[in-house]
Design a protein around this motif. Structure first.
Motif, PDB file in Angstrom:
ATOM      1  N   VAL A  48       4.016 -12.073 -15.046  1.00 28.83           N
ATOM      2  CA  VAL A  48       3.808 -12.401 -13.639  1.00 28.83           C
ATOM      3  C   VAL A  48       2.353 -12.783 -13.424  1.00 28.83           C
ATOM      4  CG1 VAL A  48       5.630 -10.825 -12.917  1.00 28.83           C
ATOM      5  CG2 VAL A  48       3.258 -10.035 -12.945  1.00 28.83           C
ATOM      6  N   ASN A  49       2.070 -13.198 -12.223  1.00 29.11           N
ATOM      7  CA  ASN A  49       0.717 -13.650 -11.915  1.00 29.11           C
ATOM      8  C   ASN A  49      -0.254 -12.480 -11.773  1.00 29.11           C
ATOM      9  OD1 ASN A  49      -1.482 -14.720  -9.854  1.00 29.11           O
ATOM     10  ND2 ASN A  49      -0.597 -16.472 -10.919  1.00 29.11           N
ATOM     11  N   MET A  50      -1.500 -12.770 -12.079  1.00 26.10           N
ATOM     12  CA  MET A  50      -2.555 -11.761 -11.990  1.00 26.10           C
ATOM     13  C   MET A  50      -2.648 -11.142 -10.594  1.00 26.10           C
ATOM     14  SD  MET A  50      -6.571 -12.548 -12.294  1.00 26.10           S
ATOM     15  CE  MET A  50      -6.585 -12.807 -10.506  1.00 26.10           C
ATOM     16  N   HIS A  51      -2.507 -12.008  -9.572  1.00 29.78           N
ATOM     17  CA  HIS A  51      -2.669 -11.539  -8.197  1.00 29.78           C
ATOM     18  C   HIS A  51      -1.576 -10.580  -7.772  1.00 29.78           C
ATOM     19  CE1 HIS A  51      -5.948 -14.283  -7.626  1.00 29.78           C
ATOM     20  NE2 HIS A  51      -5.214 -15.286  -8.021  1.00 29.78           N
ATOM     21  N   THR A  52      -0.411 -10.732  -8.382  1.00 26.70           N
ATOM     22  CA  THR A  52       0.700  -9.844  -8.067  1.00 26.70           C
ATOM     23  C   THR A  52       0.378  -8.423  -8.507  1.00 26.70           C
ATOM     24  OG1 THR A  52       2.204 -11.697  -8.409  1.00 26.70           O
ATOM     25  CG2 THR A  52       3.173  -9.511  -8.335  1.00 26.70           C
ATOM     26  N   VAL A  53      -0.164  -8.291  -9.715  1.00 28.84           N
ATOM     27  CA  VAL A  53      -0.552  -6.969 -10.218  1.00 28.84           C
ATOM     28  C   VAL A  53      -1.734  -6.438  -9.414  1.00 28.84           C
ATOM     29  CG1 VAL A  53      -1.425  -5.693 -12.202  1.00 28.84           C
ATOM     30  CG2 VAL A  53       0.312  -7.461 -12.531  1.00 28.84           C
ATOM     31  N   ASN A  54      -2.670  -7.342  -9.104  1.00 31.55           N
ATOM     32  CA  ASN A  54      -3.844  -6.939  -8.330  1.00 31.55           C
ATOM     33  C   ASN A  54      -3.444  -6.349  -6.984  1.00 31.55           C
ATOM     34  OD1 ASN A  54      -6.583  -8.149  -6.606  1.00 31.55           O
ATOM     35  ND2 ASN A  54      -6.852  -6.954  -8.456  1.00 31.55           N
ATOM     36  N   LYS A  55      -2.448  -6.956  -6.359  1.00 35.92           N
ATOM     37  CA  LYS A  55      -1.962  -6.474  -5.072  1.00 35.92           C
ATOM     38  C   LYS A  55      -1.392  -5.061  -5.226  1.00 35.92           C
ATOM     39  CE  LYS A  55       0.785  -8.073  -1.135  1.00 35.92           C
ATOM     40  NZ  LYS A  55       1.622  -9.185  -0.624  1.00 35.92           N
ATOM     41  N   SER A  56      -0.683  -4.864  -6.318  1.00 32.51           N
ATOM     42  CA  SER A  56      -0.103  -3.552  -6.587  1.00 32.51           C
ATOM     43  C   SER A  56      -1.188  -2.494  -6.764  1.00 32.51           C
ATOM     44  CB  SER A  56       0.776  -3.641  -7.839  1.00 32.51           C
ATOM     45  OG  SER A  56       1.145  -2.350  -8.262  1.00 32.51           O
ATOM     46  N   TYR A  57      -2.220  -2.831  -7.513  1.00 31.19           N
ATOM     47  CA  TYR A  57      -3.315  -1.884  -7.758  1.00 31.19           C
ATOM     48  C   TYR A  57      -3.995  -1.498  -6.445  1.00 31.19           C
ATOM     49  CZ  TYR A  57      -3.190  -2.214 -12.889  1.00 31.19           C
ATOM     50  OH  TYR A  57      -2.838  -2.121 -14.210  1.00 31.19           O
ATOM     51  N   HIS A  58      -4.153  -2.481  -5.570  1.00 31.40           N
ATOM     52  CA  HIS A  58      -4.811  -2.184  -4.297  1.00 31.40           C
ATOM     53  C   HIS A  58      -3.916  -1.362  -3.370  1.00 31.40           C
ATOM     54  CE1 HIS A  58      -8.719  -4.198  -4.431  1.00 31.40           C
ATOM     55  NE2 HIS A  58      -8.146  -4.987  -5.327  1.00 31.40           N
ATOM     56  N   GLU A  59      -2.612  -1.515  -3.574  1.00 32.24           N
ATOM     57  CA  GLU A  59      -1.694  -0.669  -2.823  1.00 32.24           C
ATOM     58  C   GLU A  59      -1.831   0.775  -3.312  1.00 32.24           C
ATOM     59  OE1 GLU A  59       2.418  -1.615  -3.341  1.00 32.24           O
ATOM     60  OE2 GLU A  59       3.012  -0.767  -1.420  1.00 32.24           O
ATOM     61  N   LEU A  60      -1.940   0.937  -4.620  1.00 30.49           N
ATOM     62  CA  LEU A  60      -2.117   2.273  -5.202  1.00 30.49           C
ATOM     63  C   LEU A  60      -3.445   2.878  -4.751  1.00 30.49           C
ATOM     64  CD1 LEU A  60      -0.828   1.511  -8.810  1.00 30.49           C
ATOM     65  CD2 LEU A  60       0.194   3.151  -7.221  1.00 30.49           C
ATOM     66  N   GLU A  61      -4.456   2.016  -4.622  1.00 27.25           N
ATOM     67  CA  GLU A  61      -5.766   2.504  -4.163  1.00 27.25           C
ATOM     68  C   GLU A  61      -5.682   2.954  -2.698  1.00 27.25           C
ATOM     69  OE1 GLU A  61      -8.873  -0.383  -3.626  1.00 27.25           O
ATOM     70  OE2 GLU A  61     -10.359   0.926  -4.569  1.00 27.25           O
ATOM     71  N   ALA A  62      -4.945   2.164  -1.886  1.00 28.56           N
ATOM     72  CA  ALA A  62      -4.793   2.501  -0.473  1.00 28.56           C
ATOM     73  C   ALA A  62      -4.044   3.826  -0.306  1.00 28.56           C
ATOM     74  CB  ALA A  62      -4.052   1.380   0.259  1.00 28.56           C
ATOM     75  N   LYS A  63      -3.145   4.098  -1.231  1.00 24.31           N
ATOM     76  CA  LYS A  63      -2.397   5.358  -1.190  1.00 24.31           C
ATOM     77  C   LYS A  63      -3.234   6.520  -1.718  1.00 24.31           C
ATOM     78  CE  LYS A  63       2.273   3.344  -1.791  1.00 24.31           C
ATOM     79  NZ  LYS A  63       2.933   3.776  -0.559  1.00 24.31           N
TER      80      LYS A  63
END
Lengths: 131, 131
Positions: A48-63
């Motif tokens: 998948v695209n880099m940004h897709t994983v990046n979005k996930s990581y930032h969701e984990l950070e927000a949590k």
DNA sequence: AATTTGTTATACTAGTTATATAACAAATAT
DNA sequence: ATATTTGTTATATAACTAGTATAACAAATT
């Protein structure tokens, strides 16, 4: 890595990644202090695209689950660091509610739902009620 | 009606409607055989578009919770009619899993999660474990 | 010095959410 | 019988989301 993407799912890819990392941590596959793979390598891994994983990581950070250090990497925070707030408890309850309500309306019994909860705990390798 | 829309929520309006109808049925506010308000009247009631409510009704129909009779109305199906399939039970478990996993990773104990489950049951006016 | 890192920016496609209007034909109410 | 209400279908539009694709930047790491 242990993440398996279902492209057909109605759950967005970045959400699938987020959930499976959370489940991986809950299961003990990854411990506090561990470093997550770089967004580029995991993205390549999953196709998948880099940004897709990046979005996930930032969701984990927000949590509050991981800490992202710019230009270095993402580390799983310790349970002590991520304090369980009352608001977070309320959010979990808010998330449980529609699932339970739907189950009940579809005809599931309280026993069936509690049995499913035990299966989920077992799946996450967490010792259930009767320790 | 008992439905309250939160326009700012990240949960889509049609999904909010679906959930609150399900919760209303679980709570006993509406019983099997009851007719849901027409899509137009409920939409006017909530201040949203007709199609938004229509989408919600069709979601409820897909879940097997109501039966839509064209040009007549939507009726809540009986628990006997909506047979709880194994697939549905699996789906419920699949829905519970990420919520529980997140709770655990955030530091919630099994006892805390089970306590929240009891609160949810109580909120839905369903007699909890100790009958 | 070279590579890897997260970050930021731009651009694009496709799909979703929600609204707005309108017309249709069957069901219901008067 | 007539008028109203009903879900259905169609079209159009705007805003947003999901995902991909490239590229460049500057700090961190090798």
């Amino acid at each position: 890595m242990f993440i398996q993407i279902e492209p057909q799912s109605d759950v967005p890819i970045y959400e699938q990644v987020t959930r499976q990392i959370i489940e991986g941590i809950a299961r003990g596959d990854m411990k506090q202090g561990d470093t997550l793979p770089s967004v580029r390598s995991l993205a390549a891994d999953l196709g998948v695209n880099m940004h897709t994983v990046n979005k996930s990581y930032h969701e984990l950070e927000a949590k509050g689950i991981i800490a992202i250090r710019a230009k270095s990497g993402a580390i799983i925070r310790s349970t002590e660091e991520r304090a369980l707030t009352h608001a977070q408890l309320q959010q979990i309850e808010k998330n449980l509610k529609p699932v339970v309500a739907e189950g009940m309306v579809l005809g599931a019994t309280v026993e069936q739902i509690e049995h499913m909860m035990k299966k989920v705990f077992a799946d996450l390798q967490i010792p259930a009620e009767g320790v």
